[in-house]
Structure formats: C-alpha cells, structure tokens
Design an enzyme around this catalytic site. Structure first.
Site, PDB file in Angstrom:
ATOM      1  N   ARG A 266     -14.199  -2.269   0.641  1.00  0.00           N
ATOM      2  CA  ARG A 266     -14.160  -3.080  -0.573  1.00  0.00           C
ATOM      3  C   ARG A 266     -14.536  -4.507  -0.198  1.00  0.00           C
ATOM      4  O   ARG A 266     -13.746  -5.208   0.426  1.00  0.00           O
ATOM      5  CB  ARG A 266     -12.739  -3.036  -1.151  1.00  0.00           C
ATOM      6  N   HIS A 270      -9.374  -7.282  -4.407  1.00  0.00           N
ATOM      7  CA  HIS A 270      -8.881  -6.116  -5.158  1.00  0.00           C
ATOM      8  C   HIS A 270      -9.222  -6.248  -6.636  1.00  0.00           C
ATOM      9  O   HIS A 270      -9.755  -5.334  -7.252  1.00  0.00           O
ATOM     10  CB  HIS A 270      -7.374  -5.981  -4.968  1.00  0.00           C
ATOM     11  N   TYR A 279      -4.677 -11.358   3.815  1.00  0.00           N
ATOM     12  CA  TYR A 279      -4.424 -10.116   4.560  1.00  0.00           C
ATOM     13  C   TYR A 279      -5.610  -9.558   5.339  1.00  0.00           C
ATOM     14  O   TYR A 279      -5.484  -8.523   5.974  1.00  0.00           O
ATOM     15  CB  TYR A 279      -3.871  -9.043   3.616  1.00  0.00           C
TER      16      TYR A 279
HETATM   17  C1  LIG Z   1       1.612   4.733  -9.461  1.00  0.00           C
HETATM   18  C2  LIG Z   1       1.058   3.382  -9.203  1.00  0.00           C
HETATM   19  N1  LIG Z   1       1.652   2.572  -8.314  1.00  0.00           N
HETATM   20  C3  LIG Z   1       1.198   1.323  -8.085  1.00  0.00           C
HETATM   21  C4  LIG Z   1       0.111   0.859  -8.764  1.00  0.00           C
HETATM   22  C5  LIG Z   1      -0.370  -0.586  -8.555  1.00  0.00           C
HETATM   23  N2  LIG Z   1      -1.671  -0.606  -7.872  1.00  0.00           N
HETATM   24  C6  LIG Z   1      -2.820  -0.697  -8.550  1.00  0.00           C
HETATM   25  S1  LIG Z   1      -4.163  -0.540  -7.569  1.00  0.00           S
HETATM   26  C7  LIG Z   1      -3.204  -0.364  -6.189  1.00  0.00           C
HETATM   27  C8  LIG Z   1      -3.846  -0.109  -4.854  1.00  0.00           C
HETATM   28  C9  LIG Z   1      -4.644   1.160  -4.861  1.00  0.00           C
HETATM   29  O1  LIG Z   1      -5.330   1.314  -3.657  1.00  0.00           O
HETATM   30  P1  LIG Z   1      -6.397   2.482  -3.463  1.00  0.00           P
HETATM   31  O2  LIG Z   1      -5.839   3.763  -3.922  1.00  0.00           O
HETATM   32  O3  LIG Z   1      -6.833   2.423  -2.042  1.00  0.00           O
HETATM   33  O4  LIG Z   1      -7.603   2.145  -4.445  1.00  0.00           O
HETATM   34  P2  LIG Z   1      -8.529   0.856  -4.459  1.00  0.00           P
HETATM   35  O5  LIG Z   1      -7.860  -0.144  -5.331  1.00  0.00           O
HETATM   36  O6  LIG Z   1      -8.717   0.410  -3.054  1.00  0.00           O
HETATM   37  O7  LIG Z   1      -9.805   1.342  -5.070  1.00  0.00           O
HETATM   38  C10 LIG Z   1      -1.850  -0.458  -6.511  1.00  0.00           C
HETATM   39  C11 LIG Z   1      -0.744  -0.385  -5.549  1.00  0.00           C
HETATM   40  C12 LIG Z   1      -0.488   1.723  -9.686  1.00  0.00           C
HETATM   41  N3  LIG Z   1      -1.556   1.372 -10.391  1.00  0.00           N
HETATM   42  N4  LIG Z   1      -0.007   2.978  -9.885  1.00  0.00           N
END
Ligand SMILES: Cc1ncc(C[n+]2csc(CCOP(=O)(O)OP(=O)(O)O)c2C)c(N)n1
Ligand SMILES: Cc1ncc(C[n+]2csc(CCOP(=O)(O)OP(=O)(O)O)c2C)c(N)n1
Ligand SMILES: [Mg+2]
Ligand SMILES: [Mg+2]
Lengths: 384, 344, 384, 344
Positions: A266, A270, A279
């Site tokens: 990425r 975020h 980080y």
């Molecule tokens: C059940 C749940 N827990 C926490 C979140 C908050 N949250 C949104 S995105 C994220 C990180 C997700 O990381 P990843 O799965 O690696 O996807 P990326 O954002 O890197 O595409 C978090 C913790 C959420 N959306 N849903």
C-alpha cells in the site's frame, strides 16, 4: 446433489516464491519459470495497462478531492493496481465481485460510474450502485465478512446449476478475523466456486503482516482448508491475470475454490487521515515504488514494441478526460432527501417508521417556515 | 476506513504528563492509562493499532514507546481474539485494557463478551473475576462512514455481569477510566468519539464522583433531561436555550449506564415531575426505554407527564451527509417537550 | 520483550499417518516407526492404564446415573480416554487446563472431586470447583471460545516469565468456528505456550468430519499458522503422552504453541439424549471398539509382564470404590440457596440486585408462611 | 450439550403430513418448512445438525430425506458462516431458513446479523433484500445447562432492519413461519423451546392473523397482561387464578416483537387502564422496557398505575436446579399486581 463429498483434498504446500510473469524490471521471466502459465497476449496486456493507467489517474484525483474535503474519507489502492485490475479483468460479466472499501478501482473497472461508486465515501448513501445490475456487492467495511457472502452466492449459483464464479477481495489484516476462516472453510467443504484474493499489502492500518501471522505466507492457509493456494507477485498484472483466470475457470467448471495471495504494497496512507510516518519508513515505500505495477508493464510493452508514444498519449488523454469527468461528477452536489432515510429499512411498511418520518418532515417544514427564528419559541411552560 | 475524524497532527502526538489539567478527552484518557500503567505492573494494553500508531484516534499515543511492547502492543486483527485472550490474561492476574476500534467492530466479540466476560464471575461462584476494561469509541457526530457511528450501549446494558460507563468530559474521562481499570468487574467503557478533541479547561473539582454515580450537571426545576456521553452537551445547550424561554431544565449526566443511579435521577424527577431521556441510538429497545420504564415505575405518582424519549430513529445510522437529520438536537428536544400538556 | 518476532516459521506438512506407539492390537510399533519418540516407561504406562480404567468406570457410572435422571445431561468421552488421560498426565501441576463439556474425565484425573466436577451437569452451579486451586478453567460450552482463554493465560504467564504451559481441548466440529482460527493464530503470532489438543472424534453431534473440512486432516491447519502440527492416534495413550509431553516442554521452554490432532471416536451418543442411530452405523462403532485404548494398553502391559491379575484386580477394585463413592456423592442432594443467585454477578454490590434478591426472599418467605394457601389471595381489586 | 429436553423418540420421528391439525409446535414448524420447501424451489434449509439428525429438537426431522441434500443440509459448525453464506444465497434469489441451535450460539453470528442482515436493504437503497429466516429455539424452562436458556430478543428488537416474531402455540407457529419464509425482510424467528412438545389440539380458526399483529388471547377488563412466546401460557394461568379472585385480566400475545402492534395493545390498555409485561429475559434493558416505555408514552393519561415488569432478574440465567426461582410465575405476577395502589 450433495454439496459435500466424502473425499478430502490431498495436502500440498504452495510454492514459496511469489509467482511472476513480468518481473520488476519489466522483463518476462524465462519460460521454465512460468510454471506452465502463458503470458496474457499483447492485446490483453495493453488493455490491462490502459485500465491500470486510468485507475491510477482516477484515484489520484479522488485523493486530491478528498484532501480538499469533498469526500468523507478515501482508502487508496495506489500500488495495488495489478492485483485489483488483473483480478477483475479475469472475471466474466456473470461472475460476482465482493469488494472491500479498498477496492474502488476494481469496482470502477467493472463499470460502475464515479457518482455511484463514490456515493459512500462522499458521505451519501452507502452503496451507490445497483448490486444486481453490476454483479458487485456493496464494498464491505466489517472486515472479512464479505467473503462469506461470496461463498454463499457462489453456492447458490452452484445449487441452481449456473456456471458462474464469485471473487472476494480480502486484506492481509482481515485474514486474522474468524470470518476469514469460516469463509475459506465453508468454501472448501461446499466446493463453492469462489476465488479469494488476499491482497497482502503488508499493513493493516499500522500493523505489519508479521504481527498478523506466524505463517510463512498467507497462501499457506489454503492447506488447512484443502483448497489450492497460490502466492503471486501482486504487482505483476500478468501473473495476477493468469492465475486468477485459471482459478475462475476451475471454479466455474466445478473445481471448487482457490486462495490467491497477491503480494503487494500500500503506497498511500491507509486513508487520507492516516499518518504512516508513525509506523513505517519512507524508504520502504520508495523501495516498493521500484516494483511499480504500471511502470513495469509499460517497460515490457515498450520492449515488445506494443506501446508507442501515440498509444501512450491516447491512454493518458483518456485518463485525463476520465479524471476531469470524475472531478465534475464530484462537483455536483448529491441530491439528498432526508425522508429517504425511512424508505429502505424494510420492505413491509411500518407504522412506527411512518410516524418517525412524519415527525422529521414536520420538523423540517417547521424549520423552513421559521427560518431565522428559533423553532423552540412555541415551547411554553403553561403550568407546573 | 477507520479514521474519518482523526485529529490534527499536533494534537495527535500530545501525550500529556499529568492528569490535573486535561485539555481534551483523548488526552485525559491517555493520562489515565499512563498513570495506571505506571502504578500497576499488571495493567496491559493491546488491540488493533493501539501500539505503534497510538490508536486510530491516538488515544494510546506514546504508551508503547514509553512502557515497552510487553505492556502495550498491537494484536492481530480479530476482536473475538482480543477479548478471548484478555479473558485468559485476566484469569492469570493481569488487568487488560483493550480497545474495539468502533462499536460495530465489537460485534465479532459479542459471544466472548456476553457469554464469558459477563458471566465468568457468576459461573465460578465468585472465584474468577475478570478485571477487563473494554474501551469503545462510541456514537456518531463525526461524519463517519458506514459502520463507524453505532451506539451499542443497549446491547451491553441488557447483559447482566457487565458494568457500562461513559464519560462526557475530560475530567470524568480520567477519573472514570482510572476507576474502571481498578475495578475487579469487567467494564465496557464507551468513549463519545465526537468529544475526543473538544477541549475543556475545567479542572476536576475535589474528589471525583464515583464512576457509578450520575451527576446533576445543571440544576433546574421544571424538567429533568437525562443524558449521557455525547448527548450531555446537547442537553446543556437545550437547557440554555430553554432558560431564555423561562423553562428551567435540570440536566443529568448519567455517567454510569449500568448500574443505573436511581437515587440521583429519582430525586430530580420528584422535584421536576417531568423527565425526558436523550440518546443517539435507535429508540426501539434503546437505553432510553429502560430509563423511561424505571423512572415511571418508581416515580409514577410524581410524574405530570410521560417520560419522553428523544433519540435516533429506528433506522440504521445514516450516511454522514444525512446524520444531522438523525442526531437529537436542541430544537427537536424543545419541540418534544412542547408536546407535553403543560397545563394538564 | 516483544511478543512477536519478525521471522516467520518455515512451512512443513504434518505427517499424514497418525502417529502410533502401541498399535490397535497392543503391540509396540518397530523402533524405526517411532519418529524418534520413546515409549513412556512401564511405570508411566501402568499409571496411564490405571487412570483410564478408573475414568471409564467412573464415566460408565455417570452415564447410568444420568439415565436415571440424576443429572441434567452428560456428554461422555467413552473411547477417547487415551486422548483425555494421555494429555493431562503429560501436564505439570502448574500448567493450566482449558476443557470442554466433553472432558470431564480429564478434569477428574487432574484431581477435581466428583461433587465439584459434576456440579454443572447435575443442574447446580456451572463450575463446581475453584479454577485457581486446580488450574482448570470451567468446562466451556460455547464452542472454541476456550482456546482463546488458554492462549491469553499462556501469554500472561509468558509476560510474567513463569515457565508454565496451557492445554486447550477442542473438538473436530469446533475447529470450524472463527474462534478456533483466532486462537491458533494469536498463539502463533505471540508464540504462546499453549498446546491445542483437537480431539477428532469424527462427529459434531450428528455431523461427520467430512462436512467440517475439506482438508486432508485437521492437523494440516497448523501450516496456516506457522505452528508445528501433529496427527496422533488418539486411541494410543502412549503416543498421546509422548507427543503432548514433548509439546508441553517445548512450550514451557519458549518454543511456542503446538497443534495436536488426536484421531479417535466417540463411542457413546453425543449426550444421553442423543440418538446416534439417526446418523451413524452401529457397525462403525463396533469397528472402532476394536481399537479401544484401554484394551490395547492392557494387551501391551500383559505382553510386557507388567500387568498381572493381582494388579489388574486391584485397579478394578479401586475403580469400583471410586464409582461407588461417586454414586454416593450423587445421592446427596446438593445444597441450594436461591439467594446465592444474586451474590456473584458483580464484585461491586448493586442496589438493584439487592432489591431483586429481597423481592425473591419475600416471595419465598411468603410462600413458606402460606404453604397450602394461594399466595395470590392478597391481590384485591379494590377499585376500577 | 445441546439436547437436554429432547423429546421421546416416537415424537421425534413424527413428520406430520399436513398443517391443518398440528399437534405440537415442533410438528407445526416442521409442516411449515415442508410446505414452504414444496411450494417454493428457492427455499433452502441448512445449519448445524438440521439435516440427517433433523435438528437437536427434531424440528427439521425428515426434511433432508424428503427434499434432498441440495435443499436441506448440514453445514459446518460455525454460526457466522451460516448467516454469512445465507446472505450470499439470498442475494442470488434463494430463501434460506437457517437455525441457530440456541440463543447463546447465535452470538458468534452477531456481526453478520447486525451489520449485514439487518442493514443490507437499507445500505443498497432497497435494491438488495435479504429474505432470510433465522430460527432460534429460545428461552428456558427445560432445565438446560449453562448457555442453553438465554432469551436474546432485546438484542434483535433494538436492531433496525430486523423483524422479530415469536409464536406461542402450534397454529401460530405454522402460519407465522410460513409468513416469515414468504417475507422479503429478514426475520428472527424465536421458538420457545419449552413449548416444542406441548400438544395443542386447537385448530387455526379461519384465516390466520398476520404475523405482525398481536392477539388478545383472553379478554378481560381490569388489567392487560402483555406476554409473548413462553410467557403467554404463564399469563393465561395467571388470568385463570385471578378470575377466581374477581380480577379480570386481559391477556395479549404479542406474536410480533418488532414491529410492535401499538393498536391492539393500546386499545386494551385504554380499556383496562393497567398493564404489565412478562418475559424471561433479564429486566434491565429487556424487551419489557420498550413495552412499558411505549405504552406509557402513548397511553399515559389512561394509565391508573405504572406499567409493571415481571421478568427475569438482572443475573445470568440460573442453573437448572435454580431456574424456578428465576422464571416469572403466576404467583409472582399476582403479587406484583397487588403492589399497585388499586384505589389510587
Ligand atoms: C471487524 C472490523 N474490525 C476493525 C475494523 C477497522 N479497520 C478498518 S480497515 C482496518 C485494517 C484492515 O487491514 P487489511 O485487512 O490488511 O486491509 P487494507 O486496509 O490493508 O486493505 C481496520 C482494523 C473494521 N473495519 N472491521
Ligand atoms: C458456539 C456454539 N455453537 C453450537 C453449540 C451446540 N453444540 C454443542 S456440542 C456441539 C458439537 C460439537 O462437536 P465437536 O466440536 O466435534 O465436539 P464433541 O462434542 O464431538 O466432543 C454443538 C453443535 C455450542 N455449544 N456452541
Ligand atoms: Mg493490508
Ligand atoms: Mg467431535
């Protein structure tokens, strides 16, 4: 027909090395390293290139508009274009896509127009398009939940005898959720025609992949479900396209699900409101930029003589037009009707919701009638 | 997706030294955890992004750096896992303070919270207590996209075994979080996310009120407005406006949702003979139903009118551009009060 | 110290063949098939035998009493004694056990007396023993939830520097739950000193293992977590003891978690009220009885001259005494105090619970005072 | 663990042919699913043990055999997975009827139910409906061990987007389950497990009442007793006993918990001027709070006394040997009614 068979799958470890067809420098890997896959033909590669260029330009524009406050938030997939576009370009029109918040460019590439696509991120209705028209589920925010929907829809199609497949995107962090497990497992047991694309962009917001799993790689999870697993260079659109195409064909043909880990990065924060300097090293980002999916394909196409300046310019012009149209779309204030809030909660009308809607209507009418006066002046304490 | 209303970067890195003069609720909460970590080696903090990043709202900012990764750390992304492992840690004497990133993302942990956290002490006849604090940035008001603005309090308050509290200002945020961490009972600690960055210079006056007591935050004689968390500010504004009209509103900040402070609320209602409750969550079966039901049960013959509920509608929390039509606001509250038959 | 390391585990597939030291006929397998493990010494094998005989006799008695209605319900582990006893006998006193409803004999073998052990199944307080005294968590009913508790406790011990390990039992069916995944994964990432014992007794109530997973075997799940996985003959107490002992030592020494699948069979119904004839062949049960864990060890010990009639008789006498004591314990009506219902919900006293307790007290006092009269006679409609 | 009160084996295998004369609620429910499977090829049934075994309460007995494994089948053991895949199936035109084995075992599916099942139609602006029925054997009264006797209705009824209904007798069980399966909205269908094996010869009279209407199951003039599911029988017994004392109780069987039938309940309360609500779940924030609050809001000036709640205590559901002290019973209800100031 029964969904489950008595036989179990043989166990096989995925190949450790991420599968690449066109390497970071834009060179096709030698045939003996292609593991039996063919390079997509030049027409397809040009199309993939075109789509990636458009997607990147479009997303750059979205990010800019988000910074200007025209969107509530936006999670960019910059750097992940090969995984996003390679996957959806391998899909047929009748296949269904189950995207996350991260996968707007995949949704757009499947044909959803900007105004509908960005509805939710603008702060308007969550899903702006008609899922049935596009065969694209709403972008899922509760992590990993969508993969179960993909498995369910695939199973329904299988039960009805329709030769379609579903694709579910899921992030590296989301693979830690219980629903990821249940999705992979149900797919395995029911041999659902679902292709899981794990986009390992190495971060879940701030948390690096090393804190999500002790496994060698996420593709290894496939073993525990008796599902074929693949580890693919997620910045090589050729490899992504080839492996996903094969998996989708297998799925449509009754061969069950596949887990594909696309190793990528990425590049952007975020979301617009994230601060990655807290980080990760900027140097890491720079290092990953040298593996850029767009640049590498450009090199390859040029070296094959398939991308001259004219074509490149025309694609760029097209991207600019799309970005401009996109800007225009975002400049139009969305039509908002607060009364609609009460319309879609249920099919069956509910008296209590009608009451609440009418109360809001009265409040708004009242406010309109008393613009510049306080609506509460009619509160009179007559007694007590 | 998670950071719609993140603070400006200066505020973010601020990890104040002492609790006496908290400026924002985020800073007060940070101080409370810092002081708890300092005083009790059994306090640990973990969850999604709470370490290196300091949480998506920066509430745990600086704590991992200062206390080390064996006190404050980033867990894998799995809420049931976070609560489930916190249970095991608490059984071994630790006092975990964990974060669910948003109300809706606590739902994957619902089974661990309802079937284990809430029940462990009871099922072991008091032999195993679980001193766990579950912090949840709650409610709307920050233009959060889908799933980022739920108010989950009714789910928790209906679950025997849980203590549920919610501060409405920095001073309470500090003292209540300290008390929650010190409590041997598991506490759901709801942090109104719209208040994280509201500065409040007010210093806590004297000994803080215990976590389980409601506060009369404005005295009045005609109506009791019962509020908590994000709606306390709304209630206070309402009272201000009403005063101009000669209506004297007493505002109660419940602070503790479970247990409920019947005494403080009852005393107020007996004085005013009219009460209304305000919350963001949907009305049907919302926390306000309990408030209305129990105030009516206990004070029926003092009440001149039914207890009103001014709450969210019975719809999913709306998209950001529409949330203003949903959230209770002073005009709506005053209009609702005007429906009472005041001369009855 | 940080719980997670940057390095990931290498991936290795568990051996397919379930590991056995003493085969179904009671013969020790040849040394070259022992994969480097030692047979437990004869004293330990005799002790394991003694414990299994006692456990089976005790459980037979419980089942009989349940049929007589003296228990609310009882899930028997008949046929699974080797997994249950082999596991807990490998544990040290300071290790913690996280059992399920299935694992009463494991709990009993660790020293919990019958009256406390069966409290919940009798319909009295759910957990009858003091978890801290025995280092045994309450038996978990919500499936798979307990393995997270085991990982949490193990992690706490690791953080405090205590060289202990935790053991979590989990059934084959429960491995399909999201919490199973989260437990395995947290353990891997945090390198928690936890040994997971998957008792694959081939059924989840009526649902056979083929409908739970497409994987070759449950031990294969370990690959996806970077955790060592073992497939063990769960009816061979020697193999179970050896593999669990090694895993526990590794865990206590900082070597992280292990997943051990014990392949076994639930001989009895799921609980007393289940009717297995609806879903499985009696012939299958008979076939599995030929692989009985107790008989096979008896054969082996006899063939080694380590179990003469006298010893056998003394163990049987002991079992009978324990069964009789158990019967007596169950004949004593449990002391029940309804007021206690309000005592343990919170540490902090609550006014509302005191009110509710007092209301119940008044109701009961009133009922006592008016025995044989209707308490509702004082409801008088005076007006309206 | 799951089958504390399983029926005798004769009853179990009984899969009645027609719906006209259901004998037990289990048989009526079985008929409803059988008829739905016959009439609509899109109806599918899956869940834990619902196929070969016919469910731990044998409610789906015989259906897999008769309709084949592609209509009725056993899923892997994972509740979130069951609901999550049902969502996908419903998006493709199927009408899944799934079972959660007990209330407490629906909690792992809480996120899928609250964040997706309840919200899908709304978030897609009405474009995607989810015609899913989630059957849950609910409540206590059968001496179930820990986690087998929860009443979860307050969690669901507070969640906008869900329809929540509960039958109290075989005739309703049949007609309401048919209607739930036919509905395009997702329905939480709570089956009072203590009633599965109670035979009731009563035939449904004429056109069945729609699923969303409450029924006055006994007329009376002095008090309105509001009950649902397992407490309807308790209310009827109470009314019987009260009649001997000259107290005329009207008993309402709500049937639909969400939506709430304000009309039927309001009419009764305006007649009797006194109401009480009975349920098994804990009182605090329980469904009875909503009933009391809304009846009071709407009928305040008709009420001679506060709406009473006779419910479970605010404790986890007790162990089997102690459940009789917890469950609402006629004497307790009558005592509660006697606390009203009847001559006020
Ligand atoms: C059940 C749940 N827990 C926490 C979140 C908050 N949250 C949104 S995105 C994220 C990180 C997700 O990381 P990843 O799965 O690696 O996807 P990326 O954002 O890197 O595409 C978090 C913790 C959420 N959306 N849903
Ligand atoms: C979360 C949850 N869902 C459903 C149940 C109901 N239930 C109790 S035991 C059981 C089967 C478990 O099978 P398995 O894990 O193989 O363990 P076994 O009973 O064979 O020891 C089920 C479905 C439960 N206790 N918890
Ligand atoms: Mg990621
Ligand atoms: Mg099993």
């Amino acid at each position: 027909m029964s969904l489950t068979e008595e036989s179990h799958a043989p166990a096989e470890l995925p190949e450790a090395e991420a599968f690449t067809l066109i390497d970071a420098d834009g060179n096709a890997v030698p045939v003996q390293q292609r593991r039996g896959y063919e390079l997509p033909d030049l027409d397809m590669l040009k199309e993939l290139y075109r789509r990636m260029v458009i997607a990147r330009r479009w997303e750059t524009q979205v990010t800019a508009l988000t910074r200007q406050g025209r969107l509530s938030t936006y999670p960019s997939a910059r750097g992940q274009e090969a995984s996003e576009i390679g996957t959806v370009m391998a899909m047929q029109e009748t296949d269904w896509l189950f995207p996350t918040y991260r996968d707007s460019i995949a949704v757009g590439t499947r044909g959803v127009v900007t105004a509908e696509l960005l509805s939710g991120f603008r702060g308007n209705w969550h899903c702006g398009w008609d899922p049935n028209e596009h065969r694209i589920a709403p972008q899922a925010t509760p992590l990993a939940t969508q993969i179960l929907h993909a498995v369910g829809l695939a199973t329904a199609a299988k039960l009805k005898g329709d030769p379609i497949a579903t694709v579910a995107f899921i992030g590296d962090g989301a693979t830690s959720e219980g629903d990821a497990h249940e999705g992979f497992n149900f797919a395995g047991v029911w041999q659902a025609p679902t292709v899981f694309i794990i986009q390992n962009n190495q971060f879940a917001i701030s948390v690096p992949i090393a804190k999500q799993t002790r496994a060698r790689m996420l593709a290894d999870k496939a073993v525990g479900y008796g599902i074929p697993g693949y580890h693919v260079d997620g910045n090589d659109v050729a490899a992504v396209y080839a492996v996903v195409s094969e998996a989708l064909e297998r799925a449509r043909g009754g061969g069950g699900p596949t887990i594909i880990e696309c190793l990528t990065y990425r590049i952007d924060p975020h979301t617009n409101s994230d601060d990655p300097s807290r980080y990760r090293d900027a140097a890491d980002v720079e290092a990953w930029k040298t593996r850029d999916p767009v640049t590498r394909l450009e090199h390859y196409l040029k070296s094959e003589g398939a991308l001259d300046d004219e074509l490149r310019q025309s694609i760029e012009d097209e991207s600019e037009r799309i970005a401009a149209a996109m800007r225009d779309a975002m400049n139009q204030e969305p039509a908002l009707d607060p009364m609609e809030l009460f319309e879609h909660v249920y099919n069956e009308p509910r008296a209590s919701l009608v009451e609440q809607r009418d109360a809001l209507k009265a409040e708004l009418d009242d406010a309109n009638a008393h613009v510049h006066t306080h609506t509460h002046t009619h509160v009179e304490k007559r007694n007590s | 997706m998670a950071e719609t209303a993140a603070p400006s970067s200066e505020t973010r890195s601020e990890a104040p030294e002492k609790a006496a003069k908290p400026l924002t609720m985020a800073a007060a909460l940070n101080s409370a955890m810092r002081d708890a970590l300092t005083e009790d080696p059994n306090v640990v903090i973990f969850g999604e992004d709470v370490g290196q990043l300091g949480g998506v709202f920066r509430v745990t900012s600086g704590l991992m750096n200062d206390f080390g990764e064996d006190r404050v750390w980033d867990s894998p992304l799995a809420e049931s896992g976070i609560i489930g492992t916190a249970i095991g840690m608490a059984m071994y004497g630790l006092r975990p303070v964990v974060e669910m990133q948003f109300d809706a993302f606590s739902y994957p942990a619902f089974e661990q919270i309802v079937s284990h956290v809430a029940k462990m002490r009871n099922r072991t006849r008091g032999r195993v207590s679980l001193p766990i604090v579950i912090r949840i940035p709650t409610s709307g008001g920050i233009g959060g996209v889908e799933h980022h603005s739920d108010s989950s309090e009714a789910y928790w308050t209906h679950t025997p075994g849980l203590t549920v509290v919610t501060p409405s200002n920095p001073a309470d945020a500090y003292s209540m979080l300290r008390e929650a961490i010190a409590s041997d009972d598991p506490v759901i600690f709801l942090e109104p996310k719209s208040h994280y960055w509201v500065k409040q210079s007010a210093e806590p006056a004297g000994t803080p009120l215990p976590m389980n007591k409601a506060a009369v935050v404005r005295e009045g004689t005609d109506v009791t407005l019962i509020s908590y968390g994000p709606t306390v500010a709304v209630a206070l504004t309402t009272a201000e406006l009403a005063a101009d009209e000669g209506l004297s509103i007493e505002v109660i900040d419940l602070r503790s949702l479970s247990p409920f402070d019947d005494e403080t609320v009852g005393a107020s209602v007996r004085k005013t003979s009219r009460a209304a409750v305000i919350h963001e969550a949907a009305q049907f079966g919302g926390y306000g139903a309990e408030v209305a039901a129990r105030v009516t049960e206990r004070e029926f013959f003092s009440l001149a009118a039914p207890v009103l509920r001014i709450t969210g509608a019975d719809i999913p929390f709306p998209p950001p551009l529409l949330e203003k039509y949903y959230l209770p606001h002073p005009e709506r509250i005053l209009t609702a009060l005007s429906t009472w038959e005041w001369d009855a």
